[in-house]
Design a protein around this motif. Structure first.
Motif, mmCIF file in Angstrom:
data_model
loop_
_atom_site.group_PDB
_atom_site.id
_atom_site.type_symbol
_atom_site.label_atom_id
_atom_site.label_comp_id
_atom_site.label_asym_id
_atom_site.label_seq_id
_atom_site.Cartn_x
_atom_site.Cartn_y
_atom_site.Cartn_z
ATOM 1 N N GLY A 219 0.801 -1.210 0.000
ATOM 2 C CA GLY A 219 0.000 0.000 0.000
ATOM 3 C C GLY A 219 0.834 1.260 0.000
ATOM 4 N N ILE A 251 0.296 1.466 -7.050
ATOM 5 C CA ILE A 251 -1.103 1.896 -7.072
ATOM 6 C C ILE A 251 -1.248 3.037 -8.075
ATOM 7 N N GLY A 439 -6.460 0.197 -2.343
ATOM 8 C CA GLY A 439 -5.548 -0.259 -3.396
ATOM 9 C C GLY A 439 -6.206 -0.162 -4.752
ATOM 10 N N GLU A 464 -1.629 -6.454 -0.125
ATOM 11 C CA GLU A 464 -2.121 -5.171 0.358
ATOM 12 C C GLU A 464 -2.568 -4.249 -0.770
ATOM 13 N N MET A 465 -2.217 -4.570 -2.013
ATOM 14 C CA MET A 465 -2.669 -3.767 -3.149
ATOM 15 C C MET A 465 -4.109 -4.078 -3.536
#
Length: 494
Positions: A219, A251, A439, A464-465
């Motif tokens: 992130g 991102i 994300g 986490e994306m």
């Protein structure tokens, strides 16, 4: 940036980001015979993303200890251990409860259905798991152990052991791991299909081409400007628990080619973190041991000498990831965990007994208050009022929500033991940010979608994306679980 696909492919699959999700994607692709390049921003001694800094805890569905024995390493304590089953229904209820119902139902269903077989698959490849006695169980008077909170399994060696195992397995399958590569943008052809990655290295910029790209680069928690923009004023002051490299680069790169934003950009995972340790950000030596997660056994008091939350609202696994924010909002973004000598031996050894820890100790509450940056009179009054409100007729039991409460405001709903036997201890804590919840938007296989809900061909995301699973809070161990499941899913298609 769009180009004609005139360059030969360097690999079938490029995975960007060498944490747990990235390696899960790598293994899924490589075991299918795909040629894989893994791009990791860190040098080899700084690699592993946030996963390196974790304790390795992974929340899975299981039917109790006998069921888990096919996954975890043998331990002589197993004979004296009780591990309550953890059902799919409990998993779903826990996710819905802590995220306030904002979790994506489709992603949730996939996670719960596939996490246990995915961990067994990773074990078959060479990863090692164990029961987490030191974090998730207490020894009872009869010498037996009872696990609690739905989170029972973790990697042998914690996050460090996890990344070591992942790296070994990847190399055994011929994966080309390239350290020191900071991916900056995606390359597309004239149709909009993703065909490669641009990265920066110490030797200059490189372009790498592949049939598919899987983004597992985390992130934006390491970027103070993004934190302030998305999480709000004051978040630029949070301490970064894990990797310093999660700046939101990929991102932004995905959005630059039309990817839709996914998940909650306004909340994050944050915990209570040692406030005064001189090296309390991205500490590779201490990693997760700078957390202070025995708070539910004691009191949290701010600079004004006041309590400000219910320390015993629920098991630690369901509150710890949101209480960092509560600390950040206190005066000076600091508070003190307070314990007496009765509870002090029950605090996690790995977090409260290491060299260099920030702690104050005194024989009386008044002497303790004098050592802290607090309103001393209010501090003493707060503890006296709490002690007076404790229900002393209820037995203390940290393995269940025991209902042993203190009738003060805010209440302490469980595990309310009087703070009255010296010496007394205070641990200064601040906000440590772990990862952000926003994300890119994907489908349930990790295919990245544009604003119209169409797949951006050639592009996947996990870890986490992948936005949508978490908001406000999360049940402990679901981050690594999601990385395994959706990393494997993406790598199975890429």
């Amino acid at each position: 940036m769009s180009v004609e696909p005139t360059h030969p492919q360097d690999a079938d699959v490029i995975v960007v980001g060498g944490g747990n999700a990235g390696f899960s994607a790598v293994h899924a692709a490589a075991t299918r015979g795909r040629k894989v390049i893994l791009l990791e921003r860190g040098t080899e001694d700084m690699a592993g993303g946030n996963s390196f800094y974790t304790a390795g805890a992974t929340r899975i569905v299981h039917n109790g200890l006998e069921d888990l024995k096919s996954l975890v390493e043998d331990d002589p304590r197993h004979a004296e251990t009780v591990v309550p089953p953890y059902s799919a229904e409990e998993y779903q209820a826990d996710l819905e409860k802590v995220t306030e119902g904002r979790n994506d139902p489709v992603l949730t269903e996939v996670l719960i259905k596939e996490i246990t077989p995915t961990l067994l698959w990773l074990k078959s490849l060479g990863l090692k798991y164990r029961l987490m006695y030191e974090r998730q169980a207490y020894e009872r008077a009869d010498g037996s152990y009872l696990f609690w909170g739905g989170l029972h399994v973790g990697n042998v060696g914690g996050g460090e052991g996890m990344i070591e195992d992942h790296t070994r397995v990847a190399r055994e399958h011929g994966v080309d791991i390239r350290y020191g590569h900071r991916a900056r943008s995606l390359i597309t052809d004239d149709s909009g299909k993703v065909i490669g990655v641009r990265a920066t290295t110490d030797d200059g910029d490189v372009e790498l081409y592949a049939e598919s790209v899987v983004l597992t680069a985390g992130g934006f928690e390491s970027n103070p400007e993004w934190r302030r923009k998305h999480l709000g004023e004051g978040w630029e002051n949070a301490k970064v628990r894990g990797t310093p490299y999660n700046q939101g680069d990929m991102i932004a790169a995905a959005q630059d080619i039309g990817a839709a934003a996914g998940g909650d950009f306004h909340t994050c995972h944050s915990v209570q973190w040692d406030a005064l340790c001189p090296d309390n950000e991205s500490n590779r030596a201490l990693t997760n041991r700078l957390t202070r997660q025995s708070y539910f056994l004691g009191l949290l008091i701010n600079r004004e000498g006041e309590r400000f939350l219910d320390e015993g609202a629920d098991f630690r696994n369901y509150t710890y990831a949101k209480y960092g924010k509560e600390i950040l909002q206190q005066p000076g973004s600091i508070a003190y965990q307070v314990y007496d000598s009765t509870i002090r031996p029950m605090l996690r050894t790995e977090e409260y007994d290491m060299p260099g820890i920030s702690v104050r100790r005194a024989d009386t509450i008044e002497e303790l208050a004098a050592q802290l940056d607090v309103d001393q009179d209010a501090f003493v009054r707060t503890i006296e009022a709490y002690n007076a409100g404790v229900d002393r007729d209820v037995e203390f039991d940290p393995t269940v929500k025991d209902g042993k409460h203190s009738a003060v405001s805010p209440p302490k709903s469980n595990w309310a033991v009087p703070v009255e036997n010296g010496p007394f201890y205070a641990y200064p804590v601040t906000c440590g940010i772990t990862f952000t919840f926003g994300g890119v938007k994907t489908d349930d296989h990790g295919r990245v979608l544009d604003e119209q809900g169409q797949w951006i061909e050639g592009l996947y995301a996990a870890g986490e994306m992948l936005g949508g699973l978490f908001s406000v809070n999360y049940p402990g161990g679901t981050g690594l679980a999601a990385g395994c499941v959706f990393g494997r899913r993406a790598g199975s298609l890429a």
